[in-house]
Write an enzyme that holds these catalytic residues in place. Structure first.
Site, PDB file in Angstrom:
ATOM      1  N   GLU A 184       9.962 129.959  13.687  1.00  0.00           N
ATOM      2  CA  GLU A 184       9.676 128.888  14.754  1.00  0.00           C
ATOM      3  C   GLU A 184       9.424 129.370  15.850  1.00  0.00           C
ATOM      4  O   GLU A 184       9.786 130.163  16.404  1.00  0.00           O
ATOM      5  CB  GLU A 184      11.376 128.340  14.987  1.00  0.00           C
ATOM      6  CG  GLU A 184      11.921 127.538  13.610  1.00  0.00           C
ATOM      7  CD  GLU A 184      13.389 126.873  14.203  1.00  0.00           C
ATOM      8  OE1 GLU A 184      13.729 126.832  15.083  1.00  0.00           O
ATOM      9  OE2 GLU A 184      14.241 127.248  12.981  1.00  0.00           O
ATOM     10  N   GLU A 200      12.285 114.231  16.273  1.00  0.00           N
ATOM     11  CA  GLU A 200      13.491 113.971  15.453  1.00  0.00           C
ATOM     12  C   GLU A 200      14.554 113.352  16.060  1.00  0.00           C
ATOM     13  O   GLU A 200      15.161 113.967  16.780  1.00  0.00           O
ATOM     14  CB  GLU A 200      13.767 115.269  14.635  1.00  0.00           C
ATOM     15  CG  GLU A 200      12.866 115.720  13.778  1.00  0.00           C
ATOM     16  CD  GLU A 200      13.112 117.027  13.289  1.00  0.00           C
ATOM     17  OE1 GLU A 200      14.233 117.288  12.349  1.00  0.00           O
ATOM     18  OE2 GLU A 200      12.610 118.093  13.516  1.00  0.00           O
ATOM     19  N   LYS A 258      18.544 114.770  16.292  1.00  0.00           N
ATOM     20  CA  LYS A 258      18.700 115.768  16.998  1.00  0.00           C
ATOM     21  C   LYS A 258      19.402 115.484  18.282  1.00  0.00           C
ATOM     22  O   LYS A 258      19.461 114.294  18.762  1.00  0.00           O
ATOM     23  CB  LYS A 258      17.497 116.699  17.148  1.00  0.00           C
ATOM     24  CG  LYS A 258      16.922 116.996  15.891  1.00  0.00           C
ATOM     25  CD  LYS A 258      15.870 118.093  15.874  1.00  0.00           C
ATOM     26  CE  LYS A 258      16.866 119.434  15.990  1.00  0.00           C
ATOM     27  NZ  LYS A 258      15.941 120.513  15.970  1.00  0.00           N
ATOM     28  N   GLU A 303      15.702 118.452  22.679  1.00  0.00           N
ATOM     29  CA  GLU A 303      15.548 118.959  21.298  1.00  0.00           C
ATOM     30  C   GLU A 303      14.892 117.582  20.489  1.00  0.00           C
ATOM     31  O   GLU A 303      14.413 117.951  19.383  1.00  0.00           O
ATOM     32  CB  GLU A 303      17.191 118.909  20.732  1.00  0.00           C
ATOM     33  CG  GLU A 303      17.873 120.116  21.406  1.00  0.00           C
ATOM     34  CD  GLU A 303      17.607 121.363  20.438  1.00  0.00           C
ATOM     35  OE1 GLU A 303      17.382 121.348  19.371  1.00  0.00           O
ATOM     36  OE2 GLU A 303      17.482 122.356  21.059  1.00  0.00           O
TER      37      GLU A 303
END
Ligand SMILES: *[C@@H]1O[C@H](CO)[C@@H](O)[C@H](O)[C@H]1NC(C)=O
Ligand SMILES: *[C@@H]1O[C@H](CO)[C@@H](O)[C@H](O)[C@H]1NC(C)=O
Ligand SMILES: *[C@@H]1O[C@H](CO)[C@@H](O)[C@H](O)[C@H]1NC(C)=O
Length: 325
Positions: free
Chosen positions: A247, A299, A302, A307
């Site tokens: 990541e 997303e 999250k 985030e």
């Protein structure tokens, strides 16, 4: 230790790079760049559309965090795309109990896909070493290693560690395994001290040496973190371990002027260029960088703020959040 030359890392670093840029957003095709496919959103496109997106980008390495049935079913028949799957953190404790438990997990979650899906890696837990459940990782890795070895499957077993592990003692038994997976986010270091850490250094935007470490000169923070990890492993007697950056990325919103689409596009774009150049880090100049950008989509399930905004694409219309150049 000697690293097997048939590892995933070796394979992809020896594949001819196919990288192209145009002005229409994220249109890279590099065999050593992968994308994380996170699923913590209630507005994500169906997996088959996501796979079509990856194909249109010539992305051939994907990482999901578990063994999501819908996603893996959608990957059936797309064996040219390598998929990293994961054992969830919450499953580690029960699986560490016995090799039988791991066999059952494998038969349930991996076996059904083996014929049609190109599973390249199983990561055992995400960023749990060191920590309360960290001790469960190695037994599960060992059991899974036995399973894939006994079946001669070309699947590598790894765990992912966060860069916050630097300075902690590293389990020397890692040397048994073939590849180390590492999550690297210069953003967090930069955001913690934006006054003293130059932005250009955090986002690979300068060739000037900012950090001198003996004979090694560093112009970007990513290389510093990567090499710090290499040094730390060497201190534990682990040499030449291939590393995959599972990541890396930068959020495009959520923390004022530190997280803008422009800064995110610089970081991610320059990371891709770094990987594409084939150059390694100052300490490992000949190794090249293989990495997975985080993440495909914003997303919304999250934690609020940065985030939720690491995505390269909006989930609802699959449009790029920013042009990478
Ligand atoms: C993907 O690869 C194909 C075949 O090599 C090429 O024609 C196409 O331009 C590539 N697409 C991107 C987005 O790089
Ligand atoms: C599986 O994925 C890896 C990584 O992208 C690739 O090197 C390999 O060729 C793929 N396997 C097949 C059968 O296409
Ligand atoms: C963010 O804003 C502060 C205060 O105006 C400024 O000092 C800083 O340079 C800005 N940082 C970036 C990355 O634009």
């Amino acid at each position: 230790m000697d690293c097997p030359k048939n590892s995933f890392l070796f394979t992809i670093s020896c594949t001819i790079l196919l990288l192209s840029y145009n002005n229409g957003g994220f249109v890279y095709a590099a065999t050593n760049i992968g994308l994380n496919y996170g699923l913590l959103g209630d507005n994500l496109p169906p997996p088959f559309e996501v796979i079509n997106l990856y194909k249109s980008l010539n992305i051939t390495n994907i990482r999901i965090f578990d063994t999501n049935t819908d996603v893996l079913n959608a990957f059936r028949g797309n064996r040219d795309i390598g998929v990293i799957v994961g054992v969830k953190n919450e499953d580690l404790e029960a699986l560490a109990v016995s090799e039988n438990a791991v066999n059952t997990w494998f038969m349930t979650n991996i076996e059904p896909y083996l014929a049609d899906v190109n599973i390249t890696f199983i990561t055992v837990g995400n960023e749990v070493i060191p920590g309360e459940i960290g001790s469960h990782v190695l037994p599960v890795m060992e059991s899974l290693t036995n399973v894939v070895k006994s079946r001669s499957l070309p699947i590598l077993i790894s765990t992912t560690v966060a860069m916050t592990n630097l300075g902690q003692s590293y389990p020397p038994s890692t040397a048994e395994f073939t590849t180390q997976a590492l999550n690297i986010y210069p953003y967090f270091a930069y955001a913690s001290d934006p006054v003293n850490i130059p932005l250009d250094y955090a986002v690979f935007n300068t060739d000037a040496v900012v950090v001198q470490d003996g004979p090694l000169g560093y112009s970007n923070m990513f290389d510093v973190i990567f090499d710090a990890f290499v040094w730390a492993m060497e201190k534990e007697g682990v040499k030449d371990l291939p590393m995959v950056v599972t990541e890396t990325g930068l959020s495009s919103a959520g923390n004022g002027n530190l997280t803008t689409p422009y800064i995110a596009s610089m970081y991610n774009g320059n990371f891709v260029k770094h990987a594409e150049s084939g150059k390694g880090t100052p300490k490992r100049p000949d190794s090249g960088i293989n990495g997975f950008l985080f993440a495909t989509f914003n997303e919304n399930q999250k934690p609020a703020g940065t985030e939720q905004n690491f995505g390269l694409y909006y989930p609802t219309d699959m449009k790029p959040v920013y042009k990478l150049f």
